[in-house]
Scaffold this motif. Sequence first.
Motif, PDB file in Angstrom:
ATOM      1  N   LEU A 111      35.349  21.305  16.216  1.00 24.30           N
ATOM      2  CA  LEU A 111      34.325  20.069  15.437  1.00 24.30           C
ATOM      3  C   LEU A 111      33.477  20.360  15.502  1.00 24.30           C
ATOM      4  CD1 LEU A 111      36.976  17.310  15.941  1.00 24.30           C
ATOM      5  CD2 LEU A 111      37.355  18.115  14.077  1.00 24.30           C
ATOM      6  N   SER A 112      32.412  20.599  16.243  1.00 25.04           N
ATOM      7  CA  SER A 112      31.064  20.661  16.122  1.00 25.04           C
ATOM      8  C   SER A 112      30.599  21.707  15.177  1.00 25.04           C
ATOM      9  CB  SER A 112      30.580  21.730  17.216  1.00 25.04           C
ATOM     10  OG  SER A 112      30.513  20.769  18.203  1.00 25.04           O
ATOM     11  N   GLY A 113      31.692  22.875  14.894  1.00 26.52           N
ATOM     12  CA  GLY A 113      31.606  23.582  13.355  1.00 26.52           C
ATOM     13  C   GLY A 113      31.729  22.426  12.029  1.00 26.52           C
ATOM     14  N   VAL A 114      32.497  22.021  12.345  1.00 22.85           N
ATOM     15  CA  VAL A 114      32.865  21.224  10.938  1.00 22.85           C
ATOM     16  C   VAL A 114      31.529  20.384  11.008  1.00 22.85           C
ATOM     17  CG1 VAL A 114      34.072  18.914   9.821  1.00 22.85           C
ATOM     18  CG2 VAL A 114      35.483  21.040  11.295  1.00 22.85           C
ATOM     19  N   ALA A 115      31.345  19.421  11.662  1.00 21.77           N
ATOM     20  CA  ALA A 115      30.050  18.302  11.269  1.00 21.77           C
ATOM     21  C   ALA A 115      28.849  19.228  11.101  1.00 21.77           C
ATOM     22  CB  ALA A 115      30.175  18.159  13.289  1.00 21.77           C
ATOM     23  N   ALA A 116      28.825  20.297  11.607  1.00 21.82           N
ATOM     24  CA  ALA A 116      27.245  21.066  11.259  1.00 21.82           C
ATOM     25  C   ALA A 116      27.603  21.568   9.785  1.00 21.82           C
ATOM     26  CB  ALA A 116      26.911  22.367  11.887  1.00 21.82           C
ATOM     27  N   TRP A 117      28.896  22.017   9.461  1.00 22.25           N
ATOM     28  CA  TRP A 117      28.458  22.456   8.202  1.00 22.25           C
ATOM     29  C   TRP A 117      28.749  21.583   6.893  1.00 22.25           C
ATOM     30  CZ3 TRP A 117      28.843  27.305   6.269  1.00 22.25           C
ATOM     31  CH2 TRP A 117      29.398  27.380   5.089  1.00 22.25           C
ATOM     32  N   MET A 118      29.397  20.157   7.283  1.00 21.15           N
ATOM     33  CA  MET A 118      29.501  19.492   6.771  1.00 21.15           C
ATOM     34  C   MET A 118      27.832  18.329   6.612  1.00 21.15           C
ATOM     35  SD  MET A 118      32.223  18.927   4.833  1.00 21.15           S
ATOM     36  CE  MET A 118      32.574  18.046   4.158  1.00 21.15           C
ATOM     37  N   ALA A 119      27.219  18.481   7.584  1.00 20.43           N
ATOM     38  CA  ALA A 119      26.040  17.221   7.249  1.00 20.43           C
ATOM     39  C   ALA A 119      25.146  18.315   7.096  1.00 20.43           C
ATOM     40  CB  ALA A 119      25.391  17.442   9.312  1.00 20.43           C
ATOM     41  N   LEU A 120      25.386  20.197   6.861  1.00 18.16           N
ATOM     42  CA  LEU A 120      24.332  20.320   5.855  1.00 18.16           C
ATOM     43  C   LEU A 120      25.076  19.736   4.971  1.00 18.16           C
ATOM     44  CD1 LEU A 120      22.350  22.068   6.504  1.00 18.16           C
ATOM     45  CD2 LEU A 120      23.249  23.929   6.467  1.00 18.16           C
ATOM     46  N   THR A 121      25.921  20.639   3.829  1.00 14.58           N
ATOM     47  CA  THR A 121      26.535  21.008   3.072  1.00 14.58           C
ATOM     48  C   THR A 121      26.759  19.792   1.511  1.00 14.58           C
ATOM     49  OG1 THR A 121      28.823  21.257   3.397  1.00 14.58           O
ATOM     50  CG2 THR A 121      27.222  23.405   2.994  1.00 14.58           C
ATOM     51  N   TRP A 122      27.178  18.839   2.838  1.00 10.82           N
ATOM     52  CA  TRP A 122      28.161  17.578   2.203  1.00 10.82           C
ATOM     53  C   TRP A 122      26.970  16.713   2.292  1.00 10.82           C
ATOM     54  CZ3 TRP A 122      30.646  13.296   4.792  1.00 10.82           C
ATOM     55  CH2 TRP A 122      31.199  12.532   3.601  1.00 10.82           C
ATOM     56  N   ARG A 123      26.443  16.295   3.144  1.00  8.78           N
ATOM     57  CA  ARG A 123      25.533  14.753   3.412  1.00  8.78           C
ATOM     58  C   ARG A 123      24.522  15.098   2.772  1.00  8.78           C
ATOM     59  NH1 ARG A 123      25.650  10.309   3.527  1.00  8.78           N
ATOM     60  NH2 ARG A 123      25.353   8.727   4.854  1.00  8.78           N
ATOM     61  N   ALA A 124      23.810  16.224   3.514  1.00 15.21           N
ATOM     62  CA  ALA A 124      21.840  16.329   3.069  1.00 15.21           C
ATOM     63  C   ALA A 124      22.259  17.270   1.741  1.00 15.21           C
ATOM     64  CB  ALA A 124      22.046  17.206   3.773  1.00 15.21           C
ATOM     65  N   GLN A 125      23.341  17.474   1.801  1.00 19.15           N
ATOM     66  CA  GLN A 125      23.115  18.244  -0.233  1.00 19.15           C
ATOM     67  C   GLN A 125      22.343  19.390  -0.270  1.00 19.15           C
ATOM     68  OE1 GLN A 125      24.920  17.261  -3.127  1.00 19.15           O
ATOM     69  NE2 GLN A 125      26.566  16.945  -1.186  1.00 19.15           N
ATOM     70  N   PHE A 126      22.454  19.998   0.937  1.00 11.91           N
ATOM     71  CA  PHE A 126      21.850  21.226   1.050  1.00 11.91           C
ATOM     72  C   PHE A 126      21.442  22.071  -0.256  1.00 11.91           C
ATOM     73  CE2 PHE A 126      20.747  25.939   2.492  1.00 11.91           C
ATOM     74  CZ  PHE A 126      19.810  26.022   2.694  1.00 11.91           C
ATOM     75  N   LYS A 127      20.101  22.595  -0.456  1.00 13.36           N
ATOM     76  CA  LYS A 127      20.347  23.428  -1.740  1.00 13.36           C
ATOM     77  C   LYS A 127      19.127  25.031  -0.859  1.00 13.36           C
ATOM     78  CE  LYS A 127      18.185  20.018  -4.344  1.00 13.36           C
ATOM     79  NZ  LYS A 127      18.768  19.627  -2.690  1.00 13.36           N
ATOM     80  N   PRO A 128      19.368  26.303  -1.535  1.00 16.38           N
ATOM     81  CA  PRO A 128      19.648  27.251  -1.538  1.00 16.38           C
ATOM     82  C   PRO A 128      17.731  27.144  -1.389  1.00 16.38           C
ATOM     83  CG  PRO A 128      21.264  27.915  -2.349  1.00 16.38           C
ATOM     84  CD  PRO A 128      20.891  26.249  -2.315  1.00 16.38           C
ATOM     85  N   GLY A 129      17.346  28.174  -0.727  1.00 18.41           N
ATOM     86  CA  GLY A 129      15.404  27.354  -0.755  1.00 18.41           C
ATOM     87  C   GLY A 129      14.528  26.863   0.314  1.00 18.41           C
TER      88      GLY A 129
END
Length: 323
Positions: A123-141
């Motif tokens: 779940l630590s991996g899930v949290a890191a992945w979702m916080a970055l991709t889903w919550r922060a809406q990270f964009k390349p660059g």
Amino acid sequence: MRAAVLHTHGQPPSHADHPDPVSSDGYSVVRVTAAPVVPLDLLCASGTSYFGQPAVPYVPGVQGVGVVEQSEVVPPGTRVFFATSAGMAAGDGSFAERCAVPDVDLVVLDTPVPDTEVAALGLSGVAAWMALTWRAQFKPGEQVLVLGGGGAVGQVAIGAARLLGADGVVAVCRSDAARDRALAAGADEVVASGPDVDALTARLRDATDGAVDVVIDPVFGLPATAASRVLAPYGRLVNLGGSSGDEAVFSSSVLRSRTASILGYTNNAITPEQRRDALTAVLQHAANGAVAVTHETVSLADIATAWHRQSTGSTDGRLVVTI
């Protein structure tokens, strides 16, 4: 069966006999092979969390890996990851030879990643992945700053940011060992934390050229205050933990002038499908060696010692109980 049983809030669980789980409609019985000891386990068991005091005795463990023994939805013998609500709702968790798991919380594993490594990521991996991709809406660059970069969430966030095309990844760590873990995870630079918020802010400005697009924050407190001061225009700070304190100080003028965002994240707010997809993505990258969490294994019989080590920070990575 043998299990880690909590009898008193705020005290470690003990290795003891405990009734086997009973299969019921909507639940599968899993023979547990590995389960990580995580801060949420200790928080729930303390009786001081926002979930309220769990009834005792109960078996802690909010996640685990194992093999299905009885199920109406998954063939027996299937290797699975699972989440539980132990300590947050009635019922036992993963620190036992067997665990009754809601069918919706099973994730079938099709990966060469060993059980102990899957548990360490979990779940630590899930949290890191979702916080970055889903919550922060990270964009390349974009440039990413990871607080608590030597922890499990931090290590996955660093690796994920690199994989997803970050222009640069800076980590903040408290110890030399954590610094080494963050660098091994792929951080370009590691900044030492400390008790002076202005000094930490200055170090962050130097390391990030004065602005960072996304902050992944599993610690809050003083590091979050410093990180908020170096947010770029439209920057986002995603908080998913409070190991450095439950409060941080943010400047209204900084947030408004940069149209910056302070966002919260919890795994409890995502769907089982989101959890499955995030874990599957993390494990795909783990299989290629691109994402990892430093960990060590301990036996179920040594649960009290492992619990104490987690509570005092006397670990060099995640502790995974093997059963």
